[in-house]
Write a protein that holds these residues in place. Structure first.
Motif, short mmCIF file in Angstrom:
data_model
loop_
_atom_site.label_atom_id
_atom_site.label_comp_id
_atom_site.label_asym_id
_atom_site.label_seq_id
_atom_site.Cartn_x
_atom_site.Cartn_y
_atom_site.Cartn_z
N LYS A 2 2.63 8.63 0.01
CA LYS A 2 3.06 7.32 -0.45
C LYS A 2 4.43 6.98 0.13
O LYS A 2 5.32 7.83 0.19
N HIS A 185 1.71 2.06 12.46
CA HIS A 185 2.00 0.86 11.68
C HIS A 185 3.44 0.43 11.94
O HIS A 185 4.31 1.27 12.20
N SER A 196 0.78 -10.35 7.83
CA SER A 196 0.12 -9.20 8.45
C SER A 196 -0.40 -9.65 9.81
O SER A 196 -0.59 -10.83 10.06
N THR A 205 2.84 -5.26 8.84
CA THR A 205 2.90 -5.95 7.56
C THR A 205 4.33 -6.30 7.21
O THR A 205 5.28 -5.63 7.63
N ALA A 234 2.92 1.70 0.28
CA ALA A 234 1.95 2.06 1.30
C ALA A 234 1.40 3.45 1.02
O ALA A 234 2.16 4.38 0.73
N PHE A 235 0.09 3.58 1.13
CA PHE A 235 -0.59 4.87 1.03
C PHE A 235 -1.09 5.22 2.43
O PHE A 235 -1.78 4.41 3.07
N TYR A 240 -6.14 6.18 7.78
CA TYR A 240 -5.99 4.83 7.23
C TYR A 240 -4.56 4.62 6.74
O TYR A 240 -3.82 5.57 6.49
N VAL A 241 -4.18 3.34 6.62
CA VAL A 241 -2.93 2.93 5.97
C VAL A 241 -3.28 1.77 5.04
O VAL A 241 -3.88 0.77 5.47
N THR A 242 -2.94 1.90 3.76
CA THR A 242 -3.17 0.85 2.77
C THR A 242 -1.82 0.36 2.27
O THR A 242 -0.99 1.18 1.84
N VAL A 243 -1.58 -0.95 2.32
CA VAL A 243 -0.29 -1.50 1.92
C VAL A 243 -0.48 -2.51 0.80
O VAL A 243 -1.25 -3.47 0.94
N HIS A 244 0.22 -2.30 -0.32
CA HIS A 244 0.21 -3.23 -1.45
C HIS A 244 1.57 -3.92 -1.54
O HIS A 244 2.60 -3.32 -1.26
#
Length: 261
Positions: A2, A185, A196, A205, A234-235, A240-244
């Motif tokens: 994270k 990223h 994004s 992002t 970001a996870f 993968y990269v997941t961004v909230h």
């Protein structure tokens, strides 16, 4: 793993408001939420506009607020900052050429903190010296890399925003293109809005700041909107990269799907 991404905290004299909001209070609220919810983050990066006026007192205040913070923090500077003043308070952030650039290794990859500040303009610059630094960093390590910067590295197609974007964006993108297989990223700030896209095929992002927000009006106007203050989470996995964007400034109810009526 994270990662926490903050941007555009705009610290200023305690009690002074910017667009009706208190930057210090909002920054402290963001820090409190990260402490409460994200102590397992491996790194937090604040990508510029640390100070609203580039004042030394703001940088001392920032160092004080980050002292003892449970997560490692790295800093970039933006157009509202002042490089020499910032480096007088954070000398460890200087590279060999006197820019506020650096490297931070994590379990998920190597993070590069870029300096896009240019004196006497709100626009960003990434001169040949900084380009050479980035080229060297990307060439001398196998990666993977995560890049952090203040100014938008691509056109937003909002004309007044793009006039104060990264002036050397084509040169920057050409470096990224040569090393795109290593860069996972790119995170940036400056625009105070959710963005994004991609730079030479590398996902990017951005997000609202921890104080005031903008709204994407596609006209000759810079905007300020009454939207919640935010930071990013970001996870990062192997593939993968997941961004909230966490709108910590939201003051309404948050209902679960099994809430009554």
């Amino acid at each position: 793993m994270k990662l926490i991404h903050m941007s555009d905290i705009h610290l200023t004299t305690p009690g002074r408001e910017i667009f009706g909001r208190d930057p210090l209070l909002n920054f402290e609220r963001a820090l409190d939420q990260v402490r409460a919810d994200h102590r397992d983050a491996e790194l937090m990066v604040i990508s510029g506009d640390l100070s609203d006026l580039g004042d030394l007192a703001d940088y001392h205040l920032l160092r004080e607020r980050l002292n003892g913070f449970p997560i490692p923090v790295r800093l970039c500077i933006g157009n509202h900052d002042h490089r020499e003043t910032f480096l007088s308070a954070f000398p460890e952030c200087a590279d060999a050429d006197g820019f506020a650039q650096g490297v931070h290794d994590t379990s998920f990859g190597r993070c590069l903190l870029l300096d896009t500040y240019e004196p006497q303009t709100a626009a960003g610059s990434f001169c040949r010296t900084r380009q050479a630094w980035l080229e060297r960093q990307l060439s001398e390590h196998e990666g993977p890399f995560f890049l952090f910067m203040h100014h938008n590295p691509f056109p937003t197609h909002i004309a007044p925003v793009d006039r104060i974007g990264l002036l050397d964006d084509a040169a920057f993108r050409s470096i990224v293109a040569r090393h795109r297989s290593k860069i996972r990223h790119i995170f940036f700030g400056h625009c105070h809005m959710v963005l994004s896209g991609s730079v030479a095929g590398v996902p990017t992002t951005s997000l609202r700041g921890t104080n005031h927000a903008s709204y994407p009006v596609f006209a000759e106007v810079l905007t300020v909107a009454d939207l919640p203050e935010a930071y990013g989470v970001a996870f990062i996995g192997d593939d993968y990269v997941t961004v909230h964007m966490v709108e910590f400034g939201y003051r309404g109810e948050i209902l679960s799907e099994d809430s009554p009526g």
